[in-house]
Write a protein that holds these residues in place. Structure first.
Motif, short mmCIF file in Angstrom:
data_model
loop_
_atom_site.label_atom_id
_atom_site.label_comp_id
_atom_site.label_asym_id
_atom_site.label_seq_id
_atom_site.Cartn_x
_atom_site.Cartn_y
_atom_site.Cartn_z
N GLN A 3 75.77 62.79 -95.60
CA GLN A 3 75.51 63.06 -97.01
C GLN A 3 75.79 61.79 -97.80
OE1 GLN A 3 78.08 66.14 -98.50
NE2 GLN A 3 76.70 66.63 -100.16
N VAL A 16 79.54 61.00 -96.81
CA VAL A 16 80.35 62.00 -96.12
C VAL A 16 79.67 62.28 -94.79
CG1 VAL A 16 81.43 64.28 -96.24
CG2 VAL A 16 80.98 63.01 -98.36
N LYS A 28 84.48 63.32 -85.92
CA LYS A 28 83.43 62.78 -86.78
C LYS A 28 83.06 61.39 -86.28
CE LYS A 28 86.60 60.81 -90.19
NZ LYS A 28 87.06 60.84 -91.57
N GLN A 72 87.35 53.90 -96.00
CA GLN A 72 87.72 55.30 -95.79
C GLN A 72 89.21 55.41 -95.53
OE1 GLN A 72 86.11 57.02 -92.10
NE2 GLN A 72 85.59 54.93 -91.49
N LEU A 100 89.90 59.44 -101.96
CA LEU A 100 89.53 59.40 -100.55
C LEU A 100 90.73 59.90 -99.76
CD1 LEU A 100 87.90 55.83 -100.28
CD2 LEU A 100 86.82 57.99 -100.95
N ASN A 104 89.04 64.94 -96.81
CA ASN A 104 87.71 65.07 -97.44
C ASN A 104 86.67 64.17 -96.77
OD1 ASN A 104 87.91 62.48 -98.65
ND2 ASN A 104 88.31 63.28 -100.68
N HIS A 105 87.13 63.25 -95.91
CA HIS A 105 86.26 62.43 -95.07
C HIS A 105 85.30 61.53 -95.85
CE1 HIS A 105 87.80 64.76 -91.72
NE2 HIS A 105 87.47 65.86 -92.38
N LYS A 106 85.53 61.34 -97.14
CA LYS A 106 84.63 60.51 -97.94
C LYS A 106 84.82 59.04 -97.60
CE LYS A 106 84.19 63.68 -101.80
NZ LYS A 106 84.45 63.90 -103.23
N GLN A 107 83.69 58.32 -97.60
CA GLN A 107 83.66 56.88 -97.37
C GLN A 107 83.01 56.25 -98.59
OE1 GLN A 107 81.17 57.28 -93.91
NE2 GLN A 107 82.86 56.72 -92.56
#
Length: 175
Positions: A3, A16, A28, A72, A100, A104-107
């Motif tokens: 995403q 994400v 992941k 990340q 981050l 929430n795994h956001k990069q």
């Protein structure tokens, strides 16, 4: 499928990745050339780096006008800030912050020409960076984390912990 989320800057994005969770934990992929290219980030990375920090450590705001980064948080939580330092940009000196976390795994993709820094929100924080060019101290610069012309609103509770190098950055300096 990865995403890709927009930011206030056309060039910066939050990604994400797919995360597969079950009662054992999660899995992941943190990078895949073809998958990220399909999501709009077609970039070769030259170096990976990792930092470990404790609560209230602020790292930044650092820049290298040659370098883009994918950032990340692998352990804990950080509040990550980017600022546009490109003098001819319509968003020059504007900033945006992002939470981050390891959950929430956001990069965050930080384009070349942007300053970057983060505040560690937990007692143990591990941050991973993919850099588009190798680190070269001759090309690195810093803007003071509380520069009034930028006005980043850090969610700091307590006293900041800075490196000697970051503490020595002149308060009003802009590249």
């Amino acid at each position: 499928m990865i995403q890709a989320l927009p930011t206030k800057f056309a060039e910066a994005r939050v990604f994400v990745p797919d995360v597969f969770e079950d009662d054992r934990g999660f899995f992941k992929e943190t990078w895949s050339d073809p998958k990220y290219a399909e999501a709009g980030l077609d970039l070769r990375f030259a170096q990976d780096s990792c930092s470990w920090s404790t609560r209230n450590v602020i790292r930044g705001l650092h820049y290298d006008f040659r370098m883009a980064k994918l950032v990340q948080c692998l352990k804990g939580r950080i509040w990550d800030a980017i600022v546009d330092l490109r003098r001819n940009s319509p968003t020059y000196l504007q900033w945006q912050g992002f939470l981050l976390t390891d959950r929430n795994h956001k990069q965050l993709f930080v384009p070349a020409g942007f300053g970057h820094g983060f505040l560690a929100l937990d007692d143990e924080v591990v941050v991973h960076y993919k850099n588009s060019v190798p680190y070269d101290p001759a090309n690195e610069g810093a803007v003071w984390w509380r520069n009034a012309k930028i006005g980043v609103e850090w969610p700091l509770v307590g006293e900041p912990r800075l490196s000697a190098k970051d503490a020595a950055v002149p308060e009003e300096f802009l590249p």
